[in-house]
Scaffold this active site. Structure first.
Site, PDB file in Angstrom:
ATOM      1  N   GLU A 191      35.533  22.163 -13.560  1.00 54.33           N
ATOM      2  CA  GLU A 191      36.941  22.224 -13.438  1.00 54.33           C
ATOM      3  C   GLU A 191      37.843  21.231 -13.846  1.00 54.33           C
ATOM      4  O   GLU A 191      38.771  20.566 -12.902  1.00 54.33           O
ATOM      5  CB  GLU A 191      37.047  22.633 -11.785  1.00 54.33           C
ATOM      6  N   GLU A 399      30.511  29.068  -9.536  1.00 50.06           N
ATOM      7  CA  GLU A 399      30.703  29.028  -8.427  1.00 50.06           C
ATOM      8  C   GLU A 399      31.307  30.524  -7.731  1.00 50.06           C
ATOM      9  O   GLU A 399      32.199  31.031  -8.364  1.00 50.06           O
ATOM     10  CB  GLU A 399      31.526  28.066  -7.897  1.00 50.06           C
TER      11      GLU A 399
END
Ligand SMILES: *[C@@H]1O[C@H](CO)[C@@H](O)[C@H](O)[C@H]1NC(C)=O
Ligand SMILES: *[C@@H]1O[C@H](CO)[C@@H](O)[C@H](O)[C@H]1NC(C)=O
Length: 501
Positions: A191, A399
């Site tokens: 991320e 995720e």
């Protein structure tokens, strides 16, 4: 174990045109589809000053008692550093996962960010990988999940300096030399859009402005350098990528061309920022055009290294936002960096006011995290965006998960009955199934976040994302109902959805 019954798809969902094309039994997970769960080093390991580990920026952030809710820290967290063997047994036996995604702590390997290697740190990951192999759990190894060595932050400002590129590449090279043969799927950065917004904000002590773009630029170049190093080592049948994220964007008014453009632009600025250079060969055209000189340029060599620097597309997919034009268009522009909407200058929101009733309407079902609403339709729209824009050969949902409202205050018995989380996964997997079967999107794996309740960054232990409960006094782990739900959904290799009898 509790029992679940298969709900026939036809009974579970209204027959839409798309779903009527398939009989329920046609909906199977692809035969090589994998199910797993994920964690990250700082969120579970603990032993923050044990085993020769250096400090990371997250030690500094959490030790500053004004930042994390409740003054919580990752000093002990899930004590996974000392309990990894039992944890791996638990993941295999109780959670039934086939895949486990974890991150390697840079300051455990190189306490000062570079220089001498900390051998006990390397050995910890060697033993973890051996334990996973013994239990037949496939590892996904992330090189970086936000815990930058503090030494590099202090020395040159971390990701805002281009010096981080060579240091990350050097760290990657050491890890790959020592652990590369033990792991087939690698992630460079987790991320980067969060590394360059939230995480940077906590290290700077204020909201980053132009530094965001510089940080993102260095993250991309560090990724490309590490992938080049990875490929030069000549591994056979090993894959590497970067994990992208960003809320999916839906037009506030689907009939408005302005809102549809705003949604697309917002996704270019969050997802495209890191996906476009890797899959298409440069920043999104709209960012180049609007940001001009504020957006750093790549050299021809750098563009060449970036393009194709991922073997699959990994995406942390959580929630969606509504996009529209700002009510005051002059409040944000290339030079008005103080606007909360900078740099995209799109109004992204998760609530709106109903004009008739005056009520506040949320975009989906709320969870314990104020940013994370359940928006199943947005999940499908987002997958289509990723597939249409970047045409990746494979997509991994790296995720996906939520914190149940009030869960941190519940006793064990109530915490284990996490029906809101089961609902979250049921709704999400229904869309995933349709994305695979009806939209032909090549999603090959799904990782629940998280295997265990853990340190949820600035929210500390006040939000629990685990499919397993952790008692922080005794460190006992117990699988929640959602873990059984996921396990039965995936191990039967059918995508029909299950409910508890
Ligand atoms: C702690 O965090 C606050 C808020 O980000 C910041 O203003 C302050 O300077 C930090 N203190 C230290 C000692 O870093
Ligand atoms: C963004 O959109 C929401 C929903 O329409 C609205 O309530 C809000 O005032 C807008 N914010 C800005 C800054 O334009």
């Amino acid at each position: 174990m509790r029992r679940y019954v298969l709900l026939l798809v036809a009974a579970a969902v209204p027959l839409t045109e798309a779903s009527s094309k398939c009989k329920p039994e046609d909906y199977k997970w692809p035969s090589d589809f994998f199910y797993g769960c994920g964690t990250s080093a700082y969120q579970i390991e603990g032993a923050w000053n044990g085993g020769g580990r250096g400090t990371s920026i997250w030690d500094t952030i959490s030790h500053n008692t004004t930042v994390v809710v409740g003054g919580d820290t990752g000093d002990v967290a899930d004590d996974h550093y000392h309990r990894f063997e039992e944890d791996v047994d638990f993941f295999a036996e109780e959670l039934g996962v086939e895949t486990y995604s974890f991150s390697i702590s840079w300051p455990r390997i190189l306490p000062n960010g570079r220089g001498p290697v900390n051998e006990p740190g390397v050995q910890f990951y060697v033993k973890l990988l051996q334990a996973l192999k013994k239990r037949n759990v496939t590892p996904i190894c992330k090189l970086f999940h936000w815990d930058l060595p503090q030494a590099l932050q202090t020395e040159y400002g971390g990701w805002t300096s281009k010096r981080v590129i060579a240091d990350f590449d050097h760290y990657a090279s050491i890890v790959l030399d020592r652990l590369g043969s033990m792991c087939d799927m690698w992630i460079t950065l987790n991320e980067p859009s969060m590394i360059c917004s939230k995480v940077l904000e906590y290290t700077l002590g204020r909201e980053p402005k132009e530094e965001k773009l510089l940080c993102g630029h260095h993250a991309l170049l560090a990724h490309a350098a590490a992938v080049k190093t990875f490929r030069a080592k000549g591994f056979k049948n090993k894959k590497i990528s970067l994990i992208n994220d960003g809320p999916f964007q839906l037009p506030l008014d689907a009939t408005s061309a302005v809102d549809r453009n705003a949604a697309r632009k917002a996704m270019e600025y969050s997802i495209g920022w890191f996906a476009a250079p890797i899959w298409l060969g440069d920043y999104p055209e709209v960012m180049r055009r609007e940001l001009g000189d504020l957006l750093p340029a790549f050299t021809a060599q750098e563009l060449n290294d970036l393009k194709g620097s991922a073997d699959f597309l990994a995406f942390d997919a959580y929630t969606s936002q509504w996009a529209s034009a700002l009510l005051d268009p002059d409040s944000c522009s290339v030079t008005r960096t103080e606007s909360p909407a900078w740099p995209s200058c799109v109004n992204s929101t998760q609530t709106r006011i109903d004009q008739r009733t005056g009520d506040t309407v949320p975009i989906g079902i709320p969870t314990q995290s104020d940013w994370n609403y359940l928006v199943p339709s947005g999940f499908r729209v987002g997958l289509r965006f990723l597939n249409d824009m970047y045409s990746p050969p494979a997509i991994v949902i790296s995720e996906n998960g939520m914190g149940v409202i009030g869960e941190a205050r519940k006793d064990l018995r109530d915490a284990l009955r996490d029906t809101a989380r089961i609902n979250w996964y049921q709704e999400t997997l229904r869309e995933l199934r349709s994305a695979i079967h009806d939209d032909n999107i090549p999603v090959v794996g799904f990782l629940a976040w998280s295997c265990l309740d853990n340190f949820e960054w600035e929210m500390g232990y006040g939000v629990r994302f685990g499919i397993a409960h952790v008692n922080y006094d005794t460190q006992k782990r117990t699988a929640k109902d959602s873990a059984f739900f996921l396990r039965s959904t995936f191990t039967r290799k059918e995508t029909g959805l299950f409910i508890e009898t």
